[in-house]
Design a protein around this motif. Structure first.
Motif, PDB file in Angstrom:
ATOM      1  N   ILE A  22       0.718  -1.118   0.024  1.00  0.00           N
ATOM      2  CA  ILE A  22      -0.034   0.073   0.065  1.00  0.00           C
ATOM      3  C   ILE A  22       1.023   1.239  -0.167  1.00  0.00           C
ATOM      4  N   TRP A  23       0.314   2.335  -0.510  1.00  0.00           N
ATOM      5  CA  TRP A  23       0.950   3.754  -0.135  1.00  0.00           C
ATOM      6  C   TRP A  23       0.207   4.643   0.431  1.00  0.00           C
ATOM      7  N   LEU A  24       0.601   5.032   1.626  1.00  0.00           N
ATOM      8  CA  LEU A  24      -0.138   5.871   2.815  1.00  0.00           C
ATOM      9  C   LEU A  24       0.385   7.301   2.479  1.00  0.00           C
ATOM     10  N   CYS A  25      -0.445   8.183   2.243  1.00  0.00           N
ATOM     11  CA  CYS A  25      -0.398   9.386   1.633  1.00  0.00           C
ATOM     12  C   CYS A  25      -0.849  10.586   2.828  1.00  0.00           C
ATOM     13  N   THR A  26       0.046  11.269   3.298  1.00  0.00           N
ATOM     14  CA  THR A  26      -0.248  12.268   4.290  1.00  0.00           C
ATOM     15  C   THR A  26       0.080  13.853   3.805  1.00  0.00           C
ATOM     16  N   VAL A  27      -1.036  14.593   3.877  1.00  0.00           N
ATOM     17  CA  VAL A  27      -0.868  16.067   3.683  1.00  0.00           C
ATOM     18  C   VAL A  27      -0.019  16.474   4.794  1.00  0.00           C
ATOM     19  N   LEU A  28       1.110  17.185   4.281  1.00  0.00           N
ATOM     20  CA  LEU A  28       2.090  17.684   5.391  1.00  0.00           C
ATOM     21  C   LEU A  28       1.860  19.334   5.627  1.00  0.00           C
ATOM     22  N   SER A  29       1.557  19.977   4.619  1.00  0.00           N
ATOM     23  CA  SER A  29       1.263  21.375   4.479  1.00  0.00           C
ATOM     24  C   SER A  29       0.601  21.992   3.294  1.00  0.00           C
TER      25      SER A  29
END
Length: 329
Positions: A22-29
């Protein structure tokens, strides 16, 4: 409604347990206008299946297409969307956001290894639990871990040259003690802001025609609900706005015993002074407990109407949640 982050991590864990990468994506800024806040997450797999979101859709489309082409094979990277200028610390994506904003996204590639499954299981437990944790991700090797946070308020994301720290925890919750004209609008604002909203109202004549979408109704005294284990956690705000001491005062007496990050009660300065005296003398509160209560509640915006008061209340809750001092406004 279940916290969206819980659904995202549950899906990611299910895919890992099924042997999928899987690819886990998180908005940083975010810079300028952007539809999703820092900390927002999305999970995807190689065939383009995904859950959660990072933007209004354009970022997701680009990312999923590139995953399916075999890109993002590294363990961890930072991707920048909406900015064509040179950025040495992040890759540049050709996607321009329609809103004109800029988005930085942490992308983690997680194979179905035991360590990754354990980490997502631990993350899921935090999201379902009562306390915030700090999720740290190494930009050098992708190693991730969870550790306690010192303060409940503050920035959601912190980025350094070698590590990223992300605050994670249960969904922000608003417990409203009693129904009133201000409480109704406050609940509507809170739902729009993404809070889990719980209204405690024991008076049948008040809740008989209750119809607030997205708001959970508890037909009990707020003080009773607040005192029950697990109902108030570090991401909880408690407000009372009925002008009925049987509801407001008792709610405050129980709320100060919890980990709630914000506790407030409506009333003029004169009413608040009388309540403070009452809570100290007959309520048994200590000076330290009394200092936790915001009274008068909300920011001093010169509010007069129920909508204006509700706006001031939710603005103050957001201020405290973000860790911003009053004198910094």
């Amino acid at each position: 409604m279940q916290h969206l982050d819980v659904q995202v991590v549950e899906q990611g864990l299910a895919w890992l347990e099924a042997g999928e990468t899987i690819w886990l994506c998180t908005v940083l800024s975010t810079f300028g206008s952007s539809p999703r806040a820092p900390g927002s997450i999305m999970v995807a797999r190689e065939d383009g299946s995904h859950l959660g979101s990072l933007s209004g859709g354009c970022v997701e489309e680009d990312f999923l297409a590139r995953v399916q082409r075999g890109e993002f094979s590294q363990r961890v990277c930072i991707e920048r969307y909406g900015d064509l200028r040179e950025q040495p610390s992040a890759k540049r994506s050709p996607v321009q956001l329609p809103c004109g904003g800029i988005l930085e996204v942490l992308v983690e590639r997680l194979p179905p290894e035991l360590g990754n499954r354990q980490h997502l299981a631990e993350l899921l437990a935090v999201l379902r639990g009562q306390q915030q944790k700090l999720r740290t991700v190494s930009l050098l090797d992708g190693h991730c871990s969870l550790r306690p946070v010192v303060h409940a308020g503050g920035d959601t994301v912190a980025v350094s040259a070698e590590c990223i720290s992300i605050r994670v925890g249960p969904a922000a919750r608003l417990i409203i003690a009693g129904l009133s004209s201000v409480a109704r609008i406050c609940a509507e604002f809170a739902v729009a802001l993404g809070y889990e909203v719980i209204l405690c109202e024991p008076r049948e004549e008040e809740y008989r025609d209750f119809n607030l979408a997205g708001v959970r109704l508890e037909k009990t005294f707020p003080s009773v609900f607040i005192a029950e284990a697990g109902n108030c956690h570090q991401q909880t705000a408690v407000v009372a706005m009925t002008h009925d001491p049987r509801i407001d005062d008792l709610a405050m007496m129980e709320a100060v015993k919890t980990d709630a990050f914000y506790i407030g009660v409506m009333g003029s300065r004169r009413t608040s002074d009388k309540r403070a005296t009452r809570l100290l003398s007959t309520g048994g509160l200590t000076t330290q407990e009394l200092e936790r209560i915001h009274m008068p509640i909300g920011l001093a915006l010169g509010s007069k109407t129920p909508a204006e008061i509700a706006l001031a209340v939710m603005a103050d809750i957001l201020r405290v949640q973000r860790g911003i001092p009053r004198d910094a406004l």
